[in-house]
Design an enzyme around this catalytic site. Sequence first.
Site, PDB file in Angstrom:
ATOM      1  N   SER A 136       5.463  26.971 -84.497  1.00 24.57           N
ATOM      2  CA  SER A 136       5.689  25.838 -83.594  1.00 24.57           C
ATOM      3  C   SER A 136       5.522  24.507 -84.317  1.00 24.57           C
ATOM      4  CB  SER A 136       4.677  25.921 -82.441  1.00 24.57           C
ATOM      5  OG  SER A 136       4.555  24.675 -81.790  1.00 24.57           O
ATOM      6  N   TYR A 160      10.252  20.514 -81.743  1.00 25.49           N
ATOM      7  CA  TYR A 160      10.282  19.553 -80.642  1.00 25.49           C
ATOM      8  C   TYR A 160      10.916  18.298 -81.215  1.00 25.49           C
ATOM      9  CZ  TYR A 160       7.118  22.158 -77.537  1.00 25.49           C
ATOM     10  OH  TYR A 160       6.574  23.089 -76.697  1.00 25.49           O
ATOM     11  N   THR A 186      13.534  23.481 -78.851  1.00 29.28           N
ATOM     12  CA  THR A 186      13.013  23.723 -77.502  1.00 29.28           C
ATOM     13  C   THR A 186      13.421  22.587 -76.568  1.00 29.28           C
ATOM     14  OG1 THR A 186      11.157  25.026 -78.309  1.00 29.28           O
ATOM     15  CG2 THR A 186      10.899  24.024 -76.133  1.00 29.28           C
ATOM     16  N   LYS A 276      16.115  26.903 -77.237  1.00 28.47           N
ATOM     17  CA  LYS A 276      15.077  27.672 -76.523  1.00 28.47           C
ATOM     18  C   LYS A 276      14.700  26.971 -75.223  1.00 28.47           C
ATOM     19  CE  LYS A 276      10.387  29.496 -77.093  1.00 28.47           C
ATOM     20  NZ  LYS A 276       9.554  28.652 -76.251  1.00 28.47           N
ATOM     21  N   HIS A 300       9.466  29.135 -70.847  1.00 36.34           N
ATOM     22  CA  HIS A 300       8.296  28.701 -71.618  1.00 36.34           C
ATOM     23  C   HIS A 300       7.044  29.452 -71.161  1.00 36.34           C
ATOM     24  CE1 HIS A 300       7.475  25.092 -74.340  1.00 36.34           C
ATOM     25  NE2 HIS A 300       6.267  25.575 -74.184  1.00 36.34           N
TER      26      HIS A 300
HETATM   27  C1  LIG Z   1      -0.497  29.124 -75.719  1.00 34.15           C
HETATM   28  C2  LIG Z   1       0.974  28.912 -75.766  1.00 34.15           C
HETATM   29  C3  LIG Z   1       1.504  27.867 -76.518  1.00 34.15           C
HETATM   30  C4  LIG Z   1       2.886  27.669 -76.587  1.00 34.15           C
HETATM   31  N1  LIG Z   1       3.385  26.677 -77.375  1.00 34.15           N
HETATM   32  C5  LIG Z   1       4.740  26.532 -77.503  1.00 34.15           C
HETATM   33  C6  LIG Z   1       5.281  25.567 -78.400  1.00 34.15           C
HETATM   34  O1  LIG Z   1       4.568  24.851 -79.086  1.00 34.15           O
HETATM   35  N2  LIG Z   1       6.653  25.488 -78.478  1.00 34.15           N
HETATM   36  C7  LIG Z   1       7.490  26.286 -77.748  1.00 34.15           C
HETATM   37  O2  LIG Z   1       8.712  26.176 -77.846  1.00 34.15           O
HETATM   38  N3  LIG Z   1       6.979  27.220 -76.901  1.00 34.15           N
HETATM   39  C8  LIG Z   1       5.635  27.357 -76.773  1.00 34.15           C
HETATM   40  N4  LIG Z   1       5.134  28.328 -75.944  1.00 34.15           N
HETATM   41  C9  LIG Z   1       6.057  29.217 -75.213  1.00 34.15           C
HETATM   42  C10 LIG Z   1       6.367  30.474 -76.036  1.00 34.15           C
HETATM   43  O3  LIG Z   1       7.139  30.175 -77.153  1.00 34.15           O
HETATM   44  C11 LIG Z   1       7.122  31.514 -75.196  1.00 34.15           C
HETATM   45  O4  LIG Z   1       8.272  30.912 -74.640  1.00 34.15           O
HETATM   46  C12 LIG Z   1       6.267  32.113 -74.079  1.00 34.15           C
HETATM   47  O5  LIG Z   1       4.951  32.311 -74.510  1.00 34.15           O
HETATM   48  C13 LIG Z   1       6.860  33.431 -73.622  1.00 34.15           C
HETATM   49  O6  LIG Z   1       6.141  33.964 -72.561  1.00 34.15           O
HETATM   50  P1  LIG Z   1       4.999  35.091 -72.723  1.00 34.15           P
HETATM   51  O7  LIG Z   1       3.768  34.355 -73.182  1.00 34.15           O
HETATM   52  O8  LIG Z   1       4.851  35.632 -71.355  1.00 34.15           O
HETATM   53  O9  LIG Z   1       5.474  36.075 -73.756  1.00 34.15           O
HETATM   54  C14 LIG Z   1       3.746  28.526 -75.858  1.00 34.15           C
HETATM   55  C15 LIG Z   1       3.213  29.578 -75.114  1.00 34.15           C
HETATM   56  C16 LIG Z   1       1.853  29.785 -75.067  1.00 34.15           C
HETATM   57  C17 LIG Z   1       1.317  30.938 -74.268  1.00 34.15           C
END
Ligand SMILES: Cc1cc2nc3c(=O)[nH]c(=O)nc-3n(C[C@H](O)[C@H](O)[C@H](O)COP(=O)(O)O)c2cc1C
Length: 411
Positions: A136, A160, A186, A276, A300
């Site tokens: 990320s 981002y 994203t 995304k 997300h």
């Molecule tokens: C703690 C956490 C931090 C995340 N940070 C980002 C991020 O920095 N950038 C991003 O595109 N998605 C982020 N996401 C979303 C994940 O990339 C992903 O879309 C999501 O976790 C998928 O769902 P799941 O946790 O049920 O597998 C984050 C998700 C979590 C749980």
Amino acid sequence: MTKRQFPRPLEILDLMKFKKPELNGKRRRLNAALTIVDLRAIAKRRTPTAAFDYTDGAAEGELSLSRARQAFEDIEFHPRVLRDVSAVDTSTTIFGGPSALPFGIAPTGFTRLMQTEGEIAGASSAGAHGIPFTLSTLGTSSIEAVKAANPDGRNWFQLYVMRDREISYELTRRAAAAGFDTLFFTVDTPVAGSRLRDKRNGFSIPPQLTPGTILNALPRPWWWWDFLTTPKLEFASLSSTGGTVGALLDSAMDPTISFKDLDVIRGMWPGKLVIKGVQSVDDAKALAKAGVDGIVLSNHGGRQLDRAPIPFHLLPDVVKAVGADVEVTLDTGIMNGADIVASIALGARFTLVGRAYLYGLMAGGRAGVDRAIEILAGEVVRTMKLLGVHSLAELEPAHVTQLERLIPRAR
Ligand SMILES: Cc1cc2nc3c(=O)[nH]c(=O)nc-3n(C[C@H](O)[C@H](O)[C@H](O)COP(=O)(O)O)c2cc1C
């Protein structure tokens, strides 16, 4: 009448199969976890509440996440029999390269907050299992450190597009220079979602020592020991940009991002470009027209818009709409390899797991991530065999239906 006999010592001895006790506590803990839900329970015990809730929680009423998980639970599989499934092939190609399994690790911010091995555990474990790792923009290990942890495997970078565009462009150039082969732009975060658990916990980065957090730390001394004896938690790729964490976070989300930014990024990135956070058939079509290589159907992990569409429900229509040139990937709510198999059957080329990996990380660092991947991989293989298929290409929509509960109503 049952005929009885005296117990025979030799037969008793034969029944007594004591396993060698596992003396390593971490191994014992992880071996006992049979599902991602088990890993989550260990993670919850071992991680301070604020950090656990930051990971586990979602936005507002957390309906997007619980509905996405419910949709997977409501899958009904339709197996075929007598197919000699002694060997199955779980490998695939995605965004111009291989993956040994139909899932990769999703980008997550602040990962070292959950457990200090953070992205390094994720990237090295992904490499060892032959699956891609996504770093990320808000990662807590640098682009170069991730490359060093996964030198021969596939690394992807999540971008981002920040208010200060030059920061994002510089990261894009750095990721390309380090050999990352795919960029995820994203687009579901024009503003931050409202994570109520974080607000209620007074969540802060770095975590603050208040009477409440100290009390909460007492049963979790190892987490704090780890935290206080390892390098400082910071946004590794952004550390050279200066500014406070709050200012950085604020600048990470820009409500003005638009299709124009897509053109600029396309022009700068030499590898595959994936969008995304797509959540509608029309947007998917527009992006296909704009020439992107892939999209991630995702809300997300329920952390942005609450009551968002369930990605799994959108999947068949989106796959039909974008055609074969755009590779459709899906995330949000995956807790079991069967969820992954069902997604592939409905036309996804690939899936990403966020929390499933983070629960493993919190449960046991690198070994915990290994365990999470092994649990999911085992479930993928077993589900494929029980469905009677030998390869991902044999999975088709006929293998899956949804039980009625959460089907979208006709408009
Ligand atoms: C703690 C956490 C931090 C995340 N940070 C980002 C991020 O920095 N950038 C991003 O595109 N998605 C982020 N996401 C979303 C994940 O990339 C992903 O879309 C999501 O976790 C998928 O769902 P799941 O946790 O049920 O597998 C984050 C998700 C979590 C749980």
